[in-house]
Design an enzyme around this catalytic site. Structure first.
Site, PDB file in Angstrom:
ATOM      1  CD  GLU A 106      -2.847  -1.077  -0.146  1.00 24.56           C
ATOM      2  OE1 GLU A 106      -3.053   0.026  -0.702  1.00 24.56           O
ATOM      3  OE2 GLU A 106      -3.280  -2.151  -0.595  1.00 24.56           O
ATOM      4  CG  HIS A 124       1.822   5.744  -8.573  1.00 26.03           C
ATOM      5  ND1 HIS A 124       1.083   4.782  -9.230  1.00 26.03           N
ATOM      6  CD2 HIS A 124       2.322   6.534  -9.555  1.00 26.03           C
ATOM      7  CE1 HIS A 124       1.161   4.972 -10.532  1.00 26.03           C
ATOM      8  NE2 HIS A 124       1.897   6.030 -10.753  1.00 26.03           N
TER       9      HIS A 124
END
Length: 664
Positions: free
Chosen positions: A457, A463
């Site tokens: 995660e 990202h």
């Protein structure tokens, strides 16, 4: 309501939503004003008498709807992470309204005509891509349909949004109702001491003092079944898990699948899967079907071999609820290891700081400072400021790691504020896990799977944090669904990287590092039980694919599921799908419809990238900077596979994945 905190941008650092001021009565007025404001902004664009340009049309659309974005990000995060009856009622009311709102924009013929008329000459690369994406978005939303078909599309969209919300809320209630209540601690024989304490705390929080409650996680397999010696209790847990949502959601999934098929046909596609894949990195549904067909036989053969080992260990014909228990026994015999040996070395805060954050520091130069002065949306939420190596600010990271009855199952990442140079804002992201919270003062000891999930995660979080784009449409994880899991899967590699593992895998009481022989045995066992893991994933993937490549309308959800698994060659009684239809939240309420294949599709890129890191020297700033520059920072501003080729220098190879999964 002049003091509604959503009506103006947050004054907190990084525009963190002012959670301490937000109350449930603020949501509905903010949604209503937000939609009205954006429609007015869109009307000004669509009704303009000025010739359409990139700035007065596309960039103007990117600037529109800021209030609606603010309230939506906070509300839907709460609806997933900390819901309640009031929030659920608001969700039921607002979801179809938001669908109507989106249709009103995307089906505006004047607006689409202006977008279509914008010349590409003189635009830079990101502007040209944004213009192209807007045309694609509008076409896929039905902008080119005849008026009568557009009206039918609006009806379909509204009903689908309503049904997805019902599915999600039904599932949460079903999961809470299916929690296993145990009266006698003797039934928990084999469960670790900290897990027993956590079960007692779960019972106490439900007003069941003196009892024990085993809450369910979202997938079919439940962690407690690896350790529980009581076979009857294991069967209870398995049946509770696999029967979730049968009464509430069976008719819903039939209806959703039917409506999606009709919508796809209306838009000119053979089925919903073809509609979805047309906007992904996969070249078409045939490519997805062929990949799944290539992986399935070897995975099934591996699972059958593993089942024989388990039968031999058990001494009888095992059932599905026996698999994980006896798999742990075989693992212990083969590798002299079991999960209880490892848990004392995986204390949550140490894994987070000395593992996840430490790896990000080594690879990208990031620094993390906890900010107790900044409030999250729940007392369990922790807020961290993230800075570059030189101290310059990057964004905020929120960690919400504990399970609770008000939180949906699984693990995920959300963006509360999306990075955008156009708006001059930096990212605020949140990771959600579902670890059972221990009693106050007790350490949170994690399973190896939970450790891996935390690293995964955080890959999504990176990202979002590293996003360096101009336009909100491209921010962070705004990439094709079958690409979005790729960076997060790559980040899993650092969980087992020797330097990182040695830094965080330390005994919670003594601080002693995990003994090297235990580390070696843990890593050696990495391919163990991969037949089971691959088949349970493929079974869910093929089930998703069957629902969304319908050739005729099914009348019974359970019968359709049985037939789909049988025809795909994955109807193994000992290996049920990772998710059955009635609790498959990813595809009915989570954006992965006809897209659950994306995990294995992305894993092709991931395994190839892990090979690159190893060949290039591993955990170095140079490697991290390259991966960040070529991939993590780009968001959706470039074609996903173009970005991969720029990074890797070639197309991906599937062999590293086959090797990892034991499928060669």
């Amino acid at each position: 309501m002049t003091e509604n905190p959503f009506f103006a941008p947050s004054a907190l650092p990084y525009h963190l939503p002012p959670f301490a001021e937000i109350r449930e009565e603020h949501y509905a007025p903010a949604f209503e004003r937000g939609m009205a404001e954006q429609l007015a902004e869109v009307e000004a664009i669509a009704g303009s008498d000025q010739p359409p340009t990139f700035d007065n049309t596309v960039a103007a659309l990117e600037r529109s709807g800021r209030l609606l974005d603010r309230v939506s990000a906070v509300f839907f995060n709460q609806a997933s992470s900390d819901t309640n009856p009031t929030v659920q009622e608001i969700q039921k009311d607002v979801t179809p309204k938001l669908t109507k709102h989106s249709d009103a924009i995307h089906l505006d013929r004047r607006l689409f005509a202006r977008i279509r008329a914008i010349p590409a000459d003189g635009l830079d690369a990101e502007e040209r891509r944004l213009l192209d994406r807007y045309v694609t978005d509008f076409v896929r939303a039905g902008a080119e349909l005849e008026p009568a078909d557009q009206e039918r599309l609006k009806v379909l969209n509204e009903e689908l949004s309503t049904l997805s919300t019902r599915f999600e809320q039904n599932l949460l209630a079903a999961m809470n109702a299916a929690a296993i209540v145990v009266d006698d601690v003797a039934e928990l024989d084999g469960l670790s001491e900290d897990a027993v304490k956590a079960a007692a705390e779960s019972a106490r929080s439900r007003g069941l003092d003196g009892k024990y409650v085993l809450t369910l996680v979202l997938p079919t397999g439940q962690p407690a079944m690896e350790e529980l010696a009581d076979r009857a209790l294991r069967e209870r847990i398995h049946r509770a898990s696999t029967e979730r949502g049968l009464a509430e959601n069976s008719e819903l999934v039939l209806r959703i699948a039917k409506l999606r098929a009709e919508r796809a046909a209306l838009l000119g596609y053979a089925n919903h899967a073809e509609y979805v894949v047309a906007d992904q990195t996969a070249p078409g549904t045939r490519a997805v079907t062929e990949m799944l067909a290539k992986l399935t036989p070897a995975a099934v053969a591996n699972a059958h071999r593993e089942a024989e080992d388990l039968r031999e260990e058990a001494g009888f014909a095992i059932e599905a609820w026996d698999w994980s228990f006896y798999a742990e026994k075989v693992r212990a015999t083969r590798y002299a290891i079991d999960s209880r040996q490892m848990r004392p070395y995986f204390e949550l805060d140490r894994v987070l700081r000395d593992g996840v954050f430490h790896a990000a520091g080594k690879l990208y130069g990031l620094q993390f400072t906890e900010r107790p002065d900044l409030s999250g949306y729940h007392p369990d939420v922790r807020v961290f400021e993230v800075a570059e190596e030189d101290g310059s600010p990057l964004g905020l990271f929120l960690g919400d790691f504990y399970a609770r009855p008000s939180k949906r199952g699984g693990a995920w990442m959300n963006s509360l504020v999306k990075q955008s140079a156009l708006e001059g804002v930096k990212p605020v992201v949140v990771n959600n896990l579902n670890i059972v919270k221990p009693p106050a003062g007790e350490p949170t000891l994690m399973t190896w799977e939970q450790v891996n999930t935390m690293f995964h995660e955080f890959g999504h979080a990176l990202h979002g944090l590293f996003s360096d784009v101009r336009f909100p449409r491209f921010s962070g994880t705004s990439v094709p669904r079958d690409f979005v899991e790729y960076p997060s899967q790559v980040n899993e590699m650092w969980a087992t990287w020797p330097e990182i593992l040695a830094n965080y895998a330390r005994h919670f009481e003594t601080g002693e590092p995990m003994p090297q022989d235990l580390v070696d045995r843990m890593l050696e066992s990495g391919k163990f039980n991969q037949g089971y893991a691959t088949v349970e994933y493929l079974a869910a993937t093929l089930l998703d694919w069957a629902w969304h490549t319908l050739t005729e309308e099914p009348v019974d959800a359970q019968e359709f599921e049985r037939r789909a698994l049988r025809e795909a060659g994955v109807d193994l009684p000992l290996v049920p799908p990772r998710y059955r239809s009635t609790y498959f939240a990813h595809i009915w309420a989570g954006g992965y419809s006809a897209g659950y294949y994306s995990y294995i599709w992305s894993e092709v890129l991931d395994a190839d990238t892990v090979e690159w890191f190893k060949e290039s020297g591993g955990l170095t700033r140079e490697n991290g900077d390259t991966f960040r520059r070529e991939l993590l920072s780009k968001g959706g501003s470039v074609d996903a596979m173009t970005a991969f080729r720029a990074f890797r220098g070639r197309d991906p190879r599937i062999e590293p994945l086959l090797e990892r999964r034991g499928l060669l």
